[in-house]
Design an enzyme around this catalytic site. Structure first.
Site, PDB file in Angstrom:
ATOM      1  CD  GLN A   1     -18.780 -27.310 -59.834  1.00 50.90           C
ATOM      2  OE1 GLN A   1     -17.583 -27.129 -59.666  1.00 50.90           O
ATOM      3  NE2 GLN A   1     -19.643 -27.247 -58.842  1.00 50.90           N
TER       4      GLN A   1
ATOM      5  CB  SER B   1     -12.778 -24.719 -63.999  1.00 48.22           C
ATOM      6  OG  SER B   1     -12.701 -24.505 -62.614  1.00 48.22           O
ATOM      7  CG  LEU B   2     -14.220 -29.998 -62.996  1.00 46.01           C
ATOM      8  CD1 LEU B   2     -13.939 -31.486 -63.144  1.00 46.01           C
ATOM      9  CD2 LEU B   2     -15.600 -29.782 -62.450  1.00 46.01           C
TER      10      LEU B   2
ATOM     11  NE  ARG C   1      -9.974 -27.011 -58.709  1.00 39.40           N
ATOM     12  CZ  ARG C   1     -10.963 -26.599 -59.499  1.00 39.40           C
ATOM     13  NH1 ARG C   1     -12.124 -27.252 -59.480  1.00 39.40           N
ATOM     14  NH2 ARG C   1     -10.811 -25.551 -60.290  1.00 39.40           N
TER      15      ARG C   1
ATOM     16  CG  HIS D   1     -12.026 -19.851 -61.228  1.00 36.35           C
ATOM     17  ND1 HIS D   1     -10.817 -20.520 -61.264  1.00 36.35           N
ATOM     18  CD2 HIS D   1     -12.970 -20.758 -61.599  1.00 36.35           C
ATOM     19  CE1 HIS D   1     -11.027 -21.774 -61.653  1.00 36.35           C
ATOM     20  NE2 HIS D   1     -12.319 -21.938 -61.850  1.00 36.35           N
TER      21      HIS D   1
ATOM     22  CD  GLN E   1      -8.018 -24.421 -62.416  1.00 33.05           C
ATOM     23  OE1 GLN E   1      -8.585 -24.707 -61.370  1.00 33.05           O
ATOM     24  NE2 GLN E   1      -7.952 -25.263 -63.441  1.00 33.05           N
TER      25      GLN E   1
END
Length: 314
Positions: A10, A94-95, A119, A203, A252
């Site tokens: 992102q 991340s994503l 998510r 996170h 995660q």
């Protein structure tokens, strides 16, 4: 010499991303159509025409970035690339880990889009707006920032969310402790400590409800072992078992994105070339700062794809 493909997270989104791919390649068009269908929404219209605030929404940005990455992959494959033959590892920020796993065959495209929509929505809903915060700390070492977070965490949740390398760390948690940690970082010699304009404290332990939502969603989806190992965010080491991958994806949500260590792991294991597959070139810039022995190349336009194919298959 080994090659790894990395997939952006992102922040790499921009209005218009993927449009030239769709106009030039039937394979890319098919990806965007399939994602639109999986989500029951014309996400491609928001990607190409905006408005920017709609694209930036977590629930849109996550599947949109994945769609661009997978569109690039499908075009590379149509031009003769076989991932398992040419690439030793995949990883995503991340994503981007979901994009990497879709590229490596762990999840289908439709399932990946739906997982990222779940998510994004779950992360947004986990904490009421205004209660969480994130800050970027520039110019301090990991250990220093960890100590600052520990001190600030007396007043609530405060932890490292991303270790991006090159002296760039992102902290996340409850608003007051994160603000305190940012102030402490400045006192302790950080070049900059910047509160980030984010909608939720990603996170961090505050994301526990989102982790529960992902555990449930991942349990229901069909999973395959990836055709190449994925270097997982929370482990900074390769994983090949689909069930273990799913467990780490749950971890995660509340855990640290260990990107600096991921690139260091690549460097220590003979990976000399990273191709960043998808929108922007954030990861390419980070790689340069983390380890000079690893060179990065962003692949997101028709010209980039042709150049990558010439190198990879030449």
């Amino acid at each position: 010499m080994k090659i790894a493909f990395t997939f952006p997270g992102q922040g790499s989104q921009s209005v218009g991303m993927g449009k030239d791919l769709a106009e030039n390649f039937a394979e890319a068009r098919a990806v965007f159509e399939e994602v639109d269908e999986a989500l029951g929404q014309k996400l491609s219209d928001i990607m190409w025409n905006g408005p920017e605030e709609s694209l930036t929404l977590t629930a849109n940005a996550q599947p949109a970035l994945m769609a661009v990455s997978v569109a690039v992959m499908r075009v590379l494959e149509a031009k003769g690339l076989n991932l398992a033959d040419k690439v030793s590892f995949v990883a995503g920020h991340s994503l981007g880990e979901y994009s990497a796993l879709c590229a490596a065959g762990t999840f289908s495209l439709g399932d990946t889009a739906r997982l990222l929509r779940i998510r994004g929505n779950a992360m947004q809903a986990a904490v009421p707006v205004g209660q969480g915060a994130m800050a970027a700390i520039i110019g301090l070492e990991h250990g220093d920032v960890e100590a600052i977070c520990k001190e600030a965490a007396a007043g609530g949740i405060c932890q490292i969310a991303n270790d991006n390398g090159g002296g760039q760390l992102v902290i996340s948690g409850s608003k007051a402790p994160v603000e305190q940690a940012a102030a402490l970082a400045s006192e302790k010699g950080a070049k900059r400590a910047i509160m980030l304009p984010v909608s939720a404290p990603f996170h961090s332990a505050l994301m526990a409800p989102a982790a529960d939502a992902m555990r449930e969603a991942l349990a229901k989806v069909t999973k395959h072992n990836p055709v190449v190992p994925v270097v997982a965010n929370v482990r900074a080491a390769p994983v090949t078992d689909a069930e273990e991958i799913a467990r780490l994806l749950v971890e995660q949500v509340t855990g640290q994105v260990r990107w600096r260590e991921t690139v260091e792991w690549f460097a220590a294991n003979d990976v000399t070339q990273l191709y960043e597959i998808g929108s922007g070139k954030v990861l390419t810039g980070l790689a340069k700062r983390i380890d000079k022995t690893v060179s990065g190349t962003a692949v997101n336009t028709a010209a980039d794809i042709d150049a990558a194919i010439a190198t990879l298959l030449g």
